[in-house]
Enzyme design. Structure first.
Site, PDB file in Angstrom:
ATOM      1  N   CYS A  65      -3.041   1.711   6.558  1.00 30.02           N
ATOM      2  CA  CYS A  65      -3.212   1.019   7.846  1.00 30.02           C
ATOM      3  C   CYS A  65      -3.869   1.937   8.873  1.00 30.02           C
ATOM      4  O   CYS A  65      -4.561   1.466   9.771  1.00 30.02           O
ATOM      5  CB  CYS A  65      -1.874   0.507   8.356  1.00 30.02           C
ATOM      6  SG  CYS A  65      -0.627   1.787   8.476  1.00 30.02           S
TER       7      CYS A  65
ATOM      8  N   ASN B  18       0.814  -1.228   0.000  1.00 28.91           N
ATOM      9  CA  ASN B  18       0.000   0.000   0.000  1.00 28.91           C
ATOM     10  C   ASN B  18       0.845   1.275   0.000  1.00 28.91           C
ATOM     11  O   ASN B  18       0.420   2.300  -0.528  1.00 28.91           O
ATOM     12  CB  ASN B  18      -1.007  -0.010   1.147  1.00 28.91           C
ATOM     13  CG  ASN B  18      -0.374  -0.016   2.506  1.00 28.91           C
ATOM     14  OD1 ASN B  18       0.737  -0.526   2.687  1.00 28.91           O
ATOM     15  ND2 ASN B  18      -1.050   0.549   3.480  1.00 28.91           N
TER      16      ASN B  18
ATOM     17  N   GLU C 152       4.496  -4.755  12.358  1.00 23.48           N
ATOM     18  CA  GLU C 152       3.593  -3.602  12.232  1.00 23.48           C
ATOM     19  C   GLU C 152       2.381  -4.100  11.463  1.00 23.48           C
ATOM     20  O   GLU C 152       2.488  -4.413  10.275  1.00 23.48           O
ATOM     21  CB  GLU C 152       4.275  -2.469  11.458  1.00 23.48           C
ATOM     22  CG  GLU C 152       5.358  -1.747  12.229  1.00 23.48           C
ATOM     23  CD  GLU C 152       4.820  -0.880  13.357  1.00 23.48           C
ATOM     24  OE1 GLU C 152       3.602  -0.592  13.386  1.00 23.48           O
ATOM     25  OE2 GLU C 152       5.617  -0.511  14.223  1.00 23.48           O
TER      26      GLU C 152
HETATM   27  P1  NAD Z   1      -0.159  -9.205   3.849  1.00 27.21           P
HETATM   28  O1  NAD Z   1       0.002  -9.553   5.280  1.00 27.21           O
HETATM   29  O2  NAD Z   1      -1.102 -10.003   3.035  1.00 27.21           O
HETATM   30  O3  NAD Z   1       1.273  -9.340   3.105  1.00 27.21           O
HETATM   31  C1  NAD Z   1       2.403  -8.607   3.566  1.00 27.21           C
HETATM   32  C2  NAD Z   1       3.656  -9.324   3.084  1.00 27.21           C
HETATM   33  O4  NAD Z   1       3.746 -10.607   3.699  1.00 27.21           O
HETATM   34  C3  NAD Z   1       3.722  -9.557   1.582  1.00 27.21           C
HETATM   35  O5  NAD Z   1       5.038  -9.322   1.138  1.00 27.21           O
HETATM   36  C4  NAD Z   1       3.356 -11.037   1.465  1.00 27.21           C
HETATM   37  O6  NAD Z   1       3.875 -11.678   0.322  1.00 27.21           O
HETATM   38  C5  NAD Z   1       4.002 -11.602   2.718  1.00 27.21           C
HETATM   39  N1  NAD Z   1       3.441 -12.877   3.212  1.00 27.21           N
HETATM   40  C6  NAD Z   1       2.192 -13.380   2.999  1.00 27.21           C
HETATM   41  N2  NAD Z   1       2.054 -14.548   3.684  1.00 27.21           N
HETATM   42  C7  NAD Z   1       3.227 -14.756   4.346  1.00 27.21           C
HETATM   43  C8  NAD Z   1       3.700 -15.777   5.250  1.00 27.21           C
HETATM   44  N3  NAD Z   1       2.924 -16.804   5.627  1.00 27.21           N
HETATM   45  N4  NAD Z   1       4.947 -15.662   5.767  1.00 27.21           N
HETATM   46  C9  NAD Z   1       5.720 -14.601   5.438  1.00 27.21           C
HETATM   47  N5  NAD Z   1       5.343 -13.620   4.586  1.00 27.21           N
HETATM   48  C10 NAD Z   1       4.102 -13.697   4.046  1.00 27.21           C
HETATM   49  O7  NAD Z   1      -0.494  -7.650   3.800  1.00 27.21           O
HETATM   50  P2  NAD Z   1      -0.761  -6.740   2.525  1.00 27.21           P
HETATM   51  O8  NAD Z   1      -2.062  -7.101   1.937  1.00 27.21           O
HETATM   52  O9  NAD Z   1       0.441  -6.713   1.649  1.00 27.21           O
HETATM   53  O10 NAD Z   1      -0.849  -5.294   3.212  1.00 27.21           O
HETATM   54  C11 NAD Z   1      -1.994  -4.821   3.831  1.00 27.21           C
HETATM   55  C12 NAD Z   1      -1.911  -5.002   5.339  1.00 27.21           C
HETATM   56  O11 NAD Z   1      -0.753  -4.349   5.846  1.00 27.21           O
HETATM   57  C13 NAD Z   1      -3.083  -4.345   6.067  1.00 27.21           C
HETATM   58  O12 NAD Z   1      -3.526  -5.180   7.102  1.00 27.21           O
HETATM   59  C14 NAD Z   1      -2.471  -3.055   6.631  1.00 27.21           C
HETATM   60  O13 NAD Z   1      -3.152  -2.525   7.733  1.00 27.21           O
HETATM   61  C15 NAD Z   1      -1.082  -3.529   6.959  1.00 27.21           C
HETATM   62  N6  NAD Z   1      -0.156  -2.389   7.079  1.00 27.21           N
HETATM   63  C16 NAD Z   1       0.259  -2.010   8.316  1.00 27.21           C
HETATM   64  C17 NAD Z   1       1.102  -0.896   8.471  1.00 27.21           C
HETATM   65  C18 NAD Z   1       1.578  -0.433   9.818  1.00 27.21           C
HETATM   66  O14 NAD Z   1       2.418   0.438   9.867  1.00 27.21           O
HETATM   67  N7  NAD Z   1       1.070  -0.977  10.914  1.00 27.21           N
HETATM   68  C19 NAD Z   1       1.514  -0.196   7.327  1.00 27.21           C
HETATM   69  C20 NAD Z   1       1.077  -0.622   6.070  1.00 27.21           C
HETATM   70  C21 NAD Z   1       0.238  -1.723   5.945  1.00 27.21           C
END
Ligand code: NAD
Length: 466
Positions: free
Chosen positions: A272, A143, A238
């Site tokens: 987020c 995002n 995070e």
């Molecule tokens: P996601 O958790 O689906 O994926 C994040 C990353 O993890 C990707 O690179 C993905 O390929 C990888 N991944 C997926 N499954 C995995 C596993 N089992 N083991 C290791 N890695 C794995 O999240 P997304 O859809 O990419 O992003 C959206 C989410 O991120 C939302 O929940 C949002 O709130 C959160 N977010 C949080 C912050 C913060 O600062 N707290 C900032 C940005 C986004």
């Protein structure tokens, strides 16, 4: 938040990055096999002692020229970011500039936070060191596909760790472009990028890494923490949010509605710290909803490359369908669905969702409790400030929050909201040097600010008698 499908298509060896506004292929990368992920970790381990042997200042010096090089390419990279992820061009270019503009200041702040400190009492002189942990796995979402890697990679590297980085499978090109700018000035194998989705993420987490820094969903965060437990690997997570906005008596309703429309719908709600829930005093409710509706109608939905677009597409069809399902379910369960009166969503391949306000929402509805991560916001009437605070705290999340109202009253409510970052009559952004932090299930550990930078290092104490 759950993503059912990804817009990126993988043939097994190649990952195509898809423009979510048009469905066109923006570019491709090679997918790493799990063996290649493990080999990358082994290379990063071999490179780590020499990187650690440099002083903090030497590591800063190595990285200094990468920021200006990124800044020189801000327009080109902004366009790539817009086409790969969908956010409006000005916001995409702004994200590149946000990473590159204060580069040297950021590097020096991180190094300052990690310098050894001497602590003395009558009998003992101790030095508190902040040493590297070793090899760091960095896994990021789509995002903010440059800012999220930026927030994790710089402190990990300056601390003396080597890093194996996996950008989101939705935004591999911008992730690679950012990493390439750093790798161009770093010694070989200090930063290695691997590509793929959950299979590669799992392989990375299970490999011989010492620290896992992750930004992404709560669901994946839990899996990573469980996997890391076997080796007691350090984690910094995070995670997602369900941020509330409280509109209390004494609020400037114009300011509150302008803030709400902007913060609920920017980046198509794929932030987020989006405002996902609004609790508004029953005395203000109708006026506030009318103003929020009017503000939302000003937002033009479209391709981020088109002039005047305020809201781009959702990242993929799975995420769009998740949001539409939540909206439809809330409507079936008794909420009033108000679709913003502004522009129609463009026809064609894009995953567009128009800004949507749901009123009459209760906490029996999924949309009030689980992250939407889309352009939808719920509105619930409250009769007291207490009720607003109790409802605000009634989810597993605790990332951000905002309170609009009479300043003293708003301050009292803000102190009682269980969120890591709370804004009073403004968004949640803290003064520079403050951390980015979530409570409850929105995170474990945190980053940014001196305390955040130190979490990428192992603290050690060496003492001598005086
Ligand atoms: P996601 O958790 O689906 O994926 C994040 C990353 O993890 C990707 O690179 C993905 O390929 C990888 N991944 C997926 N499954 C995995 C596993 N089992 N083991 C290791 N890695 C794995 O999240 P997304 O859809 O990419 O992003 C959206 C989410 O991120 C939302 O929940 C949002 O709130 C959160 N977010 C949080 C912050 C913060 O600062 N707290 C900032 C940005 C986004």
């Amino acid at each position: 938040m759950t993503i059912a499908t990804t817009s990126a298509t993988s043939t097994g060896t190649t990952l195509d990055s898809i423009n979510p506004a048009t469905g066109e292929v923006v570019g491709s990368v090679s997918v790493s096999t799990p063996d290649e992920v493990r080999a990358a970790v082994a290379k990063a381990r071999a490179a780590q002692p020499a990187w650690e042997a440099l002083s903090l200042d030497e590591r800063v010096e190595k990285l200094l020229s990468a920021g200006p090089a990124l800044l020189d390419r801000a327009d080109e990279l902004g366009e790539l970011l817009c086409r790969e992820m969908g956010k409006p061009l000005a916001e995409a270019t702004g994200e590149v500039r946000a990473c590159a503009s204060n580069w040297e200041t950021e590097l020096r702040e991180i190094a300052d936070a990690l310098k050894p400190q001497v602590v003395e009492d009558e009998h003992t002189r101790s030095t508190v060191y902040r040493d590297p942990l070793g090899v760091c796995a960095a896994i990021t979402p789509w995002n903010f596909p440059m800012l999220m890697p930026h927030w994790l990679l710089l402190p990990a590297l300056i601390a003396g760790n080597t890093v194996v980085f996996k950008p989101s499978e939705e935004t591999p090109l911008i992730g690679q472009a950012y990493a390439d700018a750093l790798s161009a000035v770093l010694p070989e194998d200090v930063l290695i990028t691997v590509h793929g989705a959950d299979e590669q993420g799992k392989a990375l987490v299970a490999s011989e890494v010492d620290l896992i820094v992750f930004t992404g969903s709560r669901e994946v965060g839990k899996k990573i923490m469980a996997e890391a437990a076997g080796g007691l690997k350090r984690v910094l997570l995070e995670l997602g949010g369900k941020d509330p906005l409280l509109v209390l008596e004494g609020a400037d309703l114009d300011a509150a509605a302008t803030f709400a429309a902007r913060n609920a719908f920017r980046n198509a709600g794929q932030v987020c710290v989006s405002t996902e829930r609004i609790y508004v005093s029953d005395k203000l409710h109708d006026d506030f909803v009318a103003k929020l509706r009017a503000e939302s109608a000003k937002l033009v939905v479209g391709d981020g490359m088109a002039e005047g677009t305020a809201i781009g597409p959702m990242i993929n069809a799975g995420q769009r369908d998740h949001v539409l399902r939540q909206i439809n379910q809330a409507g079936t369960d008794g909420a009033t669905v108000i679709v913003a009166d502004g522009s129609e969503a463009p026809a064609g391949e894009g995953n567009f969702v128009r800004p949507t306000i749901l009123t009459g929402v209760t906490h029996a509805m999924e949309v009030a409790m689980e992250e939407s991560f889309g352009p939808v916001v719920t509105v619930t009437k409250v009769t007291t400030d207490d009720e607003a605070v109790v409802l605000a705290n009634d989810t597993p999340y605790g990332l951000g929050a905002a309170v609009f109202g009479d300043p003293e009253r708003a301050k009292r409510a803000a102190r009682r909201i269980k969120a890591g970052m709370v804004g009073i009559n403004k968004g949640l952004g803290g003064a520079s040097g403050t951390p980015w932090v979530g409570m409850k299930q929105s995170g474990i550990g945190f980053h940014s600010g001196p305390e955040g930078h130190r979490q990428f290092a192992q603290v050690r104490v060496v003492s001598e008698a005086k």
